[in-house]
Design a protein around this motif. Structure first.
Motif, PDB file in Angstrom:
ATOM      1  N   ASP A 117      33.992  21.747  89.930  1.00  0.00           N
ATOM      2  CA  ASP A 117      34.362  20.278  90.004  1.00  0.00           C
ATOM      3  C   ASP A 117      33.478  19.439  89.139  1.00  0.00           C
ATOM      4  O   ASP A 117      32.335  19.082  89.807  1.00  0.00           O
ATOM      5  N   ARG A 118      33.688  19.187  87.869  1.00  0.00           N
ATOM      6  CA  ARG A 118      32.652  18.662  87.096  1.00  0.00           C
ATOM      7  C   ARG A 118      33.023  17.045  86.861  1.00  0.00           C
ATOM      8  O   ARG A 118      32.585  16.338  86.116  1.00  0.00           O
ATOM      9  N   SER A 119      34.104  16.610  87.749  1.00  0.00           N
ATOM     10  CA  SER A 119      34.230  15.111  87.862  1.00  0.00           C
ATOM     11  C   SER A 119      33.167  14.211  88.215  1.00  0.00           C
ATOM     12  O   SER A 119      32.453  14.806  88.998  1.00  0.00           O
ATOM     13  N   LYS A 120      33.139  13.288  87.702  1.00  0.00           N
ATOM     14  CA  LYS A 120      31.941  12.087  87.940  1.00  0.00           C
ATOM     15  C   LYS A 120      31.678  12.193  89.619  1.00  0.00           C
ATOM     16  O   LYS A 120      30.711  12.164  89.951  1.00  0.00           O
ATOM     17  N   ASN A 121      32.753  11.727  90.239  1.00  0.00           N
ATOM     18  CA  ASN A 121      32.642  11.480  91.567  1.00  0.00           C
ATOM     19  C   ASN A 121      32.993  12.662  92.447  1.00  0.00           C
ATOM     20  O   ASN A 121      33.176  12.543  93.755  1.00  0.00           O
ATOM     21  N   ARG A 157      29.077  22.325  93.133  1.00  0.00           N
ATOM     22  CA  ARG A 157      30.480  21.584  92.826  1.00  0.00           C
ATOM     23  C   ARG A 157      31.473  22.622  92.737  1.00  0.00           C
ATOM     24  O   ARG A 157      32.620  22.233  92.211  1.00  0.00           O
ATOM     25  N   MET A 158      31.387  23.790  93.226  1.00  0.00           N
ATOM     26  CA  MET A 158      32.367  24.771  93.107  1.00  0.00           C
ATOM     27  C   MET A 158      33.248  24.669  94.281  1.00  0.00           C
ATOM     28  O   MET A 158      32.930  24.289  95.203  1.00  0.00           O
ATOM     29  N   VAL A 199      31.487  28.787  98.895  1.00  0.00           N
ATOM     30  CA  VAL A 199      32.027  27.623  98.863  1.00  0.00           C
ATOM     31  C   VAL A 199      32.791  27.409 100.341  1.00  0.00           C
ATOM     32  O   VAL A 199      32.857  26.264 101.019  1.00  0.00           O
ATOM     33  N   GLN A 200      32.811  28.501 101.007  1.00  0.00           N
ATOM     34  CA  GLN A 200      33.340  28.096 102.337  1.00  0.00           C
ATOM     35  C   GLN A 200      32.355  27.819 103.285  1.00  0.00           C
ATOM     36  O   GLN A 200      32.602  28.059 104.622  1.00  0.00           O
ATOM     37  N   GLY A 201      31.025  27.940 102.900  1.00  0.00           N
ATOM     38  CA  GLY A 201      29.893  27.823 103.853  1.00  0.00           C
ATOM     39  C   GLY A 201      29.608  28.839 104.458  1.00  0.00           C
ATOM     40  O   GLY A 201      28.876  28.509 105.554  1.00  0.00           O
ATOM     41  N   GLY A 226      38.657  27.517  85.581  1.00  0.00           N
ATOM     42  CA  GLY A 226      37.511  27.642  86.375  1.00  0.00           C
ATOM     43  C   GLY A 226      36.200  27.095  86.145  1.00  0.00           C
ATOM     44  O   GLY A 226      35.372  26.575  86.867  1.00  0.00           O
ATOM     45  N   GLY A 227      35.997  26.863  84.645  1.00  0.00           N
ATOM     46  CA  GLY A 227      34.916  26.046  83.992  1.00  0.00           C
ATOM     47  C   GLY A 227      33.495  26.900  84.090  1.00  0.00           C
ATOM     48  O   GLY A 227      32.574  26.521  83.462  1.00  0.00           O
TER      49      GLY A 227
END
Length: 183
Positions: free
Chosen positions: A149-153, A136-137, A88-90, A12-13
């Motif tokens: 999501d901790r990826s750069k892009n 980023r979730m 997350v689902q807005g 989960g981070g």
């Protein structure tokens, strides 16, 4: 069936998300598994979180939630999942935010020590609410777990590429081969 808290279970981070993700297949009543329904698993979780959780440097070794505090801890887990899933689902998550804050306050009042799993989970949830990482979730399309999501892009698609990503790719390959055979 044997079970172990492996690094995948902490994809989960954030501790709050890892706690929320302790329910496997949350929206499939026939296959749903609550890992905290078994006393040994909820008691083993703090040791594993201290080893594998992305936030482990923030809280150090954790102690299990006391038996009398478990209902409040489970309520906090459900409030975490409800609030962040709706965000997350807005969707409008104001009511879920109020529920999360009430549950966090209960845990903050009753935690017996600074190294209590419930207290660390409440702090993690409050950091997520106040910080920028909620942008980023995401929700894993395979297992429906919440993750950062901790990826750069910001292109990470699954909670864990080695598990959910491989399952999704294997499923696509299987269906593509079956379709080729059928035609």
């Amino acid at each position: 069936m044997t079970f172990a808290w492996t690094p995948h279970r902490f994809a989960g981070g954030a501790l709050a998300l890892d706690v929320a993700n302790s329910v496997v297949l949350r929206f499939d009543p026939a296959r749903r598994i609550d890992r905290f329904a078994v006393a040994e698993q909820i008691d083993d979780f703090p040791r594993a979180a201290s080893a594998f959780c992305a936030e482990r440097a923030l809280f150090g070794p954790l102690k299990p939630v006391r038996k009398q505090d478990r209902p409040a801890f489970i309520s906090l887990r459900e409030a975490i999942d409800g609030h962040f899933r709706r965000r997350v689902q807005g969707e409008d998550a104001r009511l879920e935010l109020a529920d999360l804050l009430e549950n966090a306050a209960t845990i903050l009042r009753q935690a017996p020590s600074a190294d209590d799993l419930g207290l660390a989970t409440a702090h993690s949830a409050l950091r997520l609410i106040a910080g920028p990482e909620t942008e980023r979730m995401k929700i894993c399309p395979n297992c429906c777990w919440l993750f950062l999501d901790r990826s750069k892009n910001r292109s990470r698609a699954w909670c864990d590429m080695a598990v959910c990503g491989n399952r999704a790719k294997a499923s696509r390959h299987y269906h593509r081969k079956r379709q080729e055979i059928a035609t």
